[in-house]
Design an enzyme around this catalytic site. Structure first.
Site, PDB file in Angstrom:
ATOM      1  N   SER A  51      14.156  -9.109  -3.063  1.00  0.00           N
ATOM      2  CA  SER A  51      13.633 -10.573  -3.187  1.00  0.00           C
ATOM      3  C   SER A  51      14.825 -11.463  -3.051  1.00  0.00           C
ATOM      4  O   SER A  51      14.391 -12.901  -2.780  1.00  0.00           O
ATOM      5  CB  SER A  51      13.074 -10.574  -4.659  1.00  0.00           C
ATOM      6  N   ASN A 108      11.137 -16.934  -2.908  1.00  0.00           N
ATOM      7  CA  ASN A 108      11.658 -17.083  -4.315  1.00  0.00           C
ATOM      8  C   ASN A 108      12.205 -18.243  -4.900  1.00  0.00           C
ATOM      9  O   ASN A 108      12.567 -18.488  -5.915  1.00  0.00           O
ATOM     10  CB  ASN A 108      12.366 -15.668  -4.550  1.00  0.00           C
TER      11      ASN A 108
HETATM   12  P1  NAD Z   1      10.315  -1.111  -9.092  1.00  0.00           P
HETATM   13  O1  NAD Z   1      11.198  -1.010 -10.504  1.00  0.00           O
HETATM   14  O2  NAD Z   1       8.957  -0.862  -9.395  1.00  0.00           O
HETATM   15  O3  NAD Z   1      10.685   0.191  -8.271  1.00  0.00           O
HETATM   16  C1  NAD Z   1      11.923   0.542  -8.005  1.00  0.00           C
HETATM   17  C2  NAD Z   1      12.068   2.195  -7.637  1.00  0.00           C
HETATM   18  O4  NAD Z   1      13.459   2.150  -7.019  1.00  0.00           O
HETATM   19  C3  NAD Z   1      12.097   2.810  -8.931  1.00  0.00           C
HETATM   20  O5  NAD Z   1      11.107   3.874  -8.606  1.00  0.00           O
HETATM   21  C4  NAD Z   1      13.195   3.633  -8.911  1.00  0.00           C
HETATM   22  O6  NAD Z   1      13.157   4.881  -9.414  1.00  0.00           O
HETATM   23  C5  NAD Z   1      13.896   3.340  -7.402  1.00  0.00           C
HETATM   24  N1  NAD Z   1      15.109   3.668  -7.247  1.00  0.00           N
HETATM   25  C6  NAD Z   1      16.201   3.165  -7.942  1.00  0.00           C
HETATM   26  N2  NAD Z   1      17.462   3.579  -7.499  1.00  0.00           N
HETATM   27  C7  NAD Z   1      17.020   4.254  -6.369  1.00  0.00           C
HETATM   28  C8  NAD Z   1      17.916   4.812  -5.570  1.00  0.00           C
HETATM   29  N3  NAD Z   1      19.387   4.810  -5.479  1.00  0.00           N
HETATM   30  N4  NAD Z   1      17.367   5.739  -4.477  1.00  0.00           N
HETATM   31  C9  NAD Z   1      16.129   5.796  -4.262  1.00  0.00           C
HETATM   32  N5  NAD Z   1      15.232   5.060  -5.433  1.00  0.00           N
HETATM   33  C10 NAD Z   1      15.745   4.184  -6.253  1.00  0.00           C
HETATM   34  O7  NAD Z   1      10.673  -2.309  -8.163  1.00  0.00           O
HETATM   35  P2  NAD Z   1       9.878  -3.176  -7.503  1.00  0.00           P
HETATM   36  O8  NAD Z   1       9.098  -4.171  -7.975  1.00  0.00           O
HETATM   37  O9  NAD Z   1       9.121  -2.296  -6.418  1.00  0.00           O
HETATM   38  O10 NAD Z   1      10.881  -3.828  -6.526  1.00  0.00           O
HETATM   39  C11 NAD Z   1      11.531  -3.152  -5.380  1.00  0.00           C
HETATM   40  C12 NAD Z   1      12.260  -4.185  -4.505  1.00  0.00           C
HETATM   41  O11 NAD Z   1      11.330  -5.241  -4.143  1.00  0.00           O
HETATM   42  C13 NAD Z   1      13.221  -4.979  -5.372  1.00  0.00           C
HETATM   43  O12 NAD Z   1      14.424  -5.295  -4.346  1.00  0.00           O
HETATM   44  C14 NAD Z   1      12.508  -6.295  -5.376  1.00  0.00           C
HETATM   45  O13 NAD Z   1      13.395  -7.553  -5.541  1.00  0.00           O
HETATM   46  C15 NAD Z   1      11.634  -6.477  -4.221  1.00  0.00           C
HETATM   47  N6  NAD Z   1      10.315  -7.146  -4.563  1.00  0.00           N
HETATM   48  C16 NAD Z   1       9.688  -6.888  -5.683  1.00  0.00           C
HETATM   49  C17 NAD Z   1       8.131  -7.902  -5.601  1.00  0.00           C
HETATM   50  C18 NAD Z   1       7.538  -7.535  -6.764  1.00  0.00           C
HETATM   51  O14 NAD Z   1       6.409  -8.376  -6.747  1.00  0.00           O
HETATM   52  N7  NAD Z   1       7.787  -6.545  -7.412  1.00  0.00           N
HETATM   53  C19 NAD Z   1       8.021  -8.622  -4.665  1.00  0.00           C
HETATM   54  C20 NAD Z   1       8.669  -8.590  -3.496  1.00  0.00           C
HETATM   55  C21 NAD Z   1      10.092  -8.039  -3.261  1.00  0.00           C
END
Ligand code: NAD
Length: 282
Positions: free
Chosen positions: A117, A188
């Protein structure tokens, strides 16, 4: 058949795996936590069922989508992918390590994309052996429903990578918008200060969460109030993004609301933890 590797099976990773598989890609979904993979497959199955009920796709095509997704706790599973989309926790150190690992596993011409993000694509690129092939593919939440993918061109990204990613996004029936690499990109940088300000309003007793959300929904025509949206995004993700804006742009202007920091410290992360500005069942 094209293959994509998706790293991180949380809120975003499961949606990204879903849309690629829906459009005929073989997907390797990798997460360190077996429970996260299990949850992701369950969520995808539920979302497919929901779409079928709405008349989007048939039960058979839904079964095909699910069958194309292979879940694994081993990074080896991404071998052979044309594109890798990283959607792990929003933490630079974690992402730097993932990018270093996958650049050892994938063919030199594979594209390494991040769904980050707010973390610099140019910085991520420096942790790989192919900075020109590193790009941002910023999907929106919920991925199966949202039309935008913000395509983030890092300072080192080459034109061919941008061209191919735009093509892939269109293949997924989404709309790519190309932006340059800068803290928070466009989405963002504009959205998070509004959410943060809404949290300040609650923190300072200006209004309840319900009242803040009503003002923005009924007065500004937002489909979701900023606090309900923060719960959907995840309060930990919102806090991480505010810190990136603060570090990258202006330490005072982007100061996270103290209430946001307190809620994250208490584990009140929004929908994914069952409690944020609102309470959620399941
Ligand atoms: P989340 O916390 O729901 O999921 C993250 C996942 O990554 C978890 O299942 C965790 O176990 C896994 N993880 C952590 N370290 C790891 C590793 N070394 N190898 C493999 N897996 C690993 O997070 P999210 O909300 O899905 O966000 C993920 C990405 O997407 C982030 O960069 C976030 O900024 C971005 N994002 C989020 C949103 C949102 O609305 N949540 C929107 C756009 C972008």
């Amino acid at each position: 058949m094209s293959k994509v590797g998706v790293v991180g099976a949380g809120t975003m990773g499961n949606g990204i795996a879903h849309v690629f598989a829906q459009h005929g890609w073989d997907v390797s979904l990798v997460d360190l936590e077996p429970e996260a993979l299990e949850r992701a497959l369950k969520t995808i199955a539920t979302n497919i069922e929901r779409l079928v009920r709405k008349g989007v796709g048939s039960r058979e095509s839904g079964a095909g989508t699910l069958a194309r997704i292979k879940a694994s706790t081993s990074f080896d599973a991404v071998k052979g992918a044309e594109i890798l989309v990283e959607a792990a926790t929003e933490n630079p150190k974690i992402k730097f390590e993932i990018f270093a690992t996958v650049s050892r596993l994938l063919a030199p011409d594979s594209i390494l994309a991040s769904n980050t993000s707010s973390i610099s694509i140019t910085e991520l690129a420096k942790h790989t052996d192919r900075p020109g092939k590193v790009i941002g593919m910023h999907f929106m939440n919920p991925v199966p429903l949202m039309p935008l993918v913000e395509v983030v061109r890092g300072h080192l990204t080459d034109d061919e990578t941008v061209r191919r990613v735009v093509e892939v996004v269109e293949e997924l029936k989404k709309t790519p918008v190309i932006v340059n690499d800068s803290s928070g990109f466009v989405s963002n940088r504009v959205l998070m200060p509004m959410i943060n300000e809404a949290i300040f309003c609650v923190d300072e007793g200006v209004a309840t969460p319900e009242a803040v959300d009503q003002v923005m929904k009924l007065g500004m025509n937002h489909p979701l109030g900023p606090l309900a949206l923060a719960d959907l995004i995840g309060l930990d993700v919102c806090l991480a993004i505010m810190k990136v804006l603060q570090d990258g742009l202006d330490v005072h202007k982007y100061r996270p609301a103290p209430l946001l920091e307190q809620m994250v410290a208490k584990g009140q992360l929004g929908r994914k933890s069952g409690q944020g500005f609102y309470a959620y069942r399941d």
